[in-house]
Design an enzyme around this catalytic site. Structure first.
Site, PDB file in Angstrom:
ATOM      1  NE  ARG A  28      44.483  34.147  55.165  1.00 27.68           N
ATOM      2  CZ  ARG A  28      43.391  34.838  54.848  1.00 27.68           C
ATOM      3  NH1 ARG A  28      42.963  35.801  55.656  1.00 27.68           N
ATOM      4  NH2 ARG A  28      42.758  34.575  53.741  1.00 27.68           N
ATOM      5  NE  ARG A  48      34.702  38.877  49.589  1.00 24.14           N
ATOM      6  CZ  ARG A  48      35.248  38.426  50.722  1.00 24.14           C
ATOM      7  NH1 ARG A  48      34.562  38.409  51.823  1.00 24.14           N
ATOM      8  NH2 ARG A  48      36.484  38.003  50.727  1.00 24.14           N
ATOM      9  CE  LYS A 105      37.374  41.365  55.049  1.00 24.92           C
ATOM     10  NZ  LYS A 105      38.388  41.113  54.007  1.00 24.92           N
ATOM     11  NE  ARG A 148      40.737  35.088  48.516  1.00 26.63           N
ATOM     12  CZ  ARG A 148      41.416  34.761  49.604  1.00 26.63           C
ATOM     13  NH1 ARG A 148      42.507  34.031  49.513  1.00 26.63           N
ATOM     14  NH2 ARG A 148      41.015  35.168  50.778  1.00 26.63           N
ATOM     15  NE  ARG A 202      40.853  31.014  53.576  1.00 24.63           N
ATOM     16  CZ  ARG A 202      40.368  32.240  53.694  1.00 24.63           C
ATOM     17  NH1 ARG A 202      40.292  32.799  54.881  1.00 24.63           N
ATOM     18  NH2 ARG A 202      39.978  32.898  52.633  1.00 24.63           N
TER      19      ARG A 202
HETATM   20  P1  ADP Z   1      39.108  36.835  52.664  1.00 31.54           P
HETATM   21  O1  ADP Z   1      38.521  38.004  53.368  1.00 31.54           O
HETATM   22  O2  ADP Z   1      40.480  36.532  53.127  1.00 31.54           O
HETATM   23  O3  ADP Z   1      38.942  36.872  51.179  1.00 31.54           O
HETATM   24  P2  ADP Z   1      36.860  35.229  53.417  1.00 31.54           P
HETATM   25  O4  ADP Z   1      36.957  34.121  54.372  1.00 31.54           O
HETATM   26  O5  ADP Z   1      36.140  36.449  53.828  1.00 31.54           O
HETATM   27  O6  ADP Z   1      38.348  35.530  53.025  1.00 31.54           O
HETATM   28  O7  ADP Z   1      36.183  34.729  52.053  1.00 31.54           O
HETATM   29  C1  ADP Z   1      36.656  33.603  51.347  1.00 31.54           C
HETATM   30  C2  ADP Z   1      35.870  33.418  50.060  1.00 31.54           C
HETATM   31  O8  ADP Z   1      34.462  33.201  50.352  1.00 31.54           O
HETATM   32  C3  ADP Z   1      35.871  34.615  49.116  1.00 31.54           C
HETATM   33  O9  ADP Z   1      36.999  34.632  48.295  1.00 31.54           O
HETATM   34  C4  ADP Z   1      34.554  34.372  48.334  1.00 31.54           C
HETATM   35  O10 ADP Z   1      34.722  33.412  47.338  1.00 31.54           O
HETATM   36  C5  ADP Z   1      33.631  33.816  49.379  1.00 31.54           C
HETATM   37  N1  ADP Z   1      32.831  34.885  50.029  1.00 31.54           N
HETATM   38  C6  ADP Z   1      32.910  35.287  51.333  1.00 31.54           C
HETATM   39  N2  ADP Z   1      32.064  36.303  51.576  1.00 31.54           N
HETATM   40  C7  ADP Z   1      31.427  36.578  50.400  1.00 31.54           C
HETATM   41  C8  ADP Z   1      30.454  37.523  49.985  1.00 31.54           C
HETATM   42  N3  ADP Z   1      29.936  38.426  50.835  1.00 31.54           N
HETATM   43  N4  ADP Z   1      30.050  37.498  48.677  1.00 31.54           N
HETATM   44  C9  ADP Z   1      30.538  36.604  47.818  1.00 31.54           C
HETATM   45  N5  ADP Z   1      31.466  35.678  48.145  1.00 31.54           N
HETATM   46  C10 ADP Z   1      31.915  35.653  49.416  1.00 31.54           C
END
Ligand code: ADP
Ligand code: ZN
Length: 212
Positions: free
Chosen positions: A126, A91, A16, A169, A158
């Site tokens: 990554r 999410r 994404k 996750r 990360r």
């Molecule tokens: P990825 O898409 O690879 O999981 P992100 O950078 O989008 O990584 O998100 C990393 C972390 O940030 C998630 O695992 C979560 O803990 C938190 N996070 C990000 N966006 C949200 C959201 N919309 N709601 C809840 N937690 C979020």
């Protein structure tokens, strides 16, 4: 070009963020990543960041009210008037409902789908730049500067890309985030793209889906 107000859905590691950056350049609209905003807050040590860190490190979601607040503030900024890409938000179904309740109009919802086994291998390679936030992959999207970012900083992994955390996750994604697909499918807004091994191939499918 028509204005694009896009939600990108997909499991963690589905690509994404990479596609969001590409679409952002093409349409000249901001790519908004809640994950990136939260990581910045953690780095700069704000109250919100301190709060969020324990959730992220456990592979759990940050509470809805926190991310909803982040998005509300971000979408109010001037640069969002002609469109935006949401990467990582909503999410959960309550987040999707909150977005609707804010009166935010979405024009497209695109889900990038990749099987879990592939995601697990992808996450292992990554790399991110702790300074400028650029993302790379040792195999699929190597940095032109090797183990460094083109900006000069050494690339890192990360902490939440640790295999055990990734498994958590993915589980959260299927249980809590995937139901959002039904939410938008019910409104006739959902488009699905199969994520490809080569990122350019995914980009081509994404472009076709957005133009079609
Ligand atoms: P990825 O898409 O690879 O999981 P992100 O950078 O989008 O990584 O998100 C990393 C972390 O940030 C998630 O695992 C979560 O803990 C938190 N996070 C990000 N966006 C949200 C959201 N919309 N709601 C809840 N937690 C979020
Ligand atoms: Zn950098």
């Amino acid at each position: 070009m028509r204005s694009l107000k896009l939600i990108l859905l997909g499991a963690p590691g589905a690509g994404k963020g990479t596609q969001a950056e590409i679409i952002s350049g093409k349409y000249n609209i901001p790519a908004i990543s809640t994950g990136a905003i939260i990581r910045e807050a953690i780095q700069s040590g704000t109250e919100m960041g301190k709060n969020a860190k324990s959730y992220i490190d456990a592979g759990a979601l940050v509470p809805d009210e926190v991310v909803i607040g982040i998005i509300r503030e971000r979408l109010a900024k001037e640069d969002c008037v002609n469109g935006f890409i949401l990467d990582g938000f909503p999410r959960t179904v309550p987040q999707a409902e909150a977005l609707e309740a804010m009166g935010v109009e979405i024009t497209e919802v695109l889900s990038i789908e990749v099987p879990d086994e592939k995601i697990l291998t992808r996450m292992a390679g990554r790399r991110v730049c702790p300074k400028c936030g650029a993302t790379f992959h040792t195999e699929f999207k190597p940095s032109p500067a090797g183990e460094n970012c083109p900006c000069g900083e050494k690339l890192t992994r990360r902490s939440d890309d640790d295999p055990e955390v990734v498994a958590a996750r993915l589980e959260t994604y299927h249980a809590v985030t995937e139901p959002i697909k039904e939410f938008y499918a019910g409104k006739g807004m959902l488009k699905i793209v199969e994520g490809q091994d080569k990122l350019e191939d995914t980009t081509a499918l994404v472009a076709a889906a957005l133009e079609g």
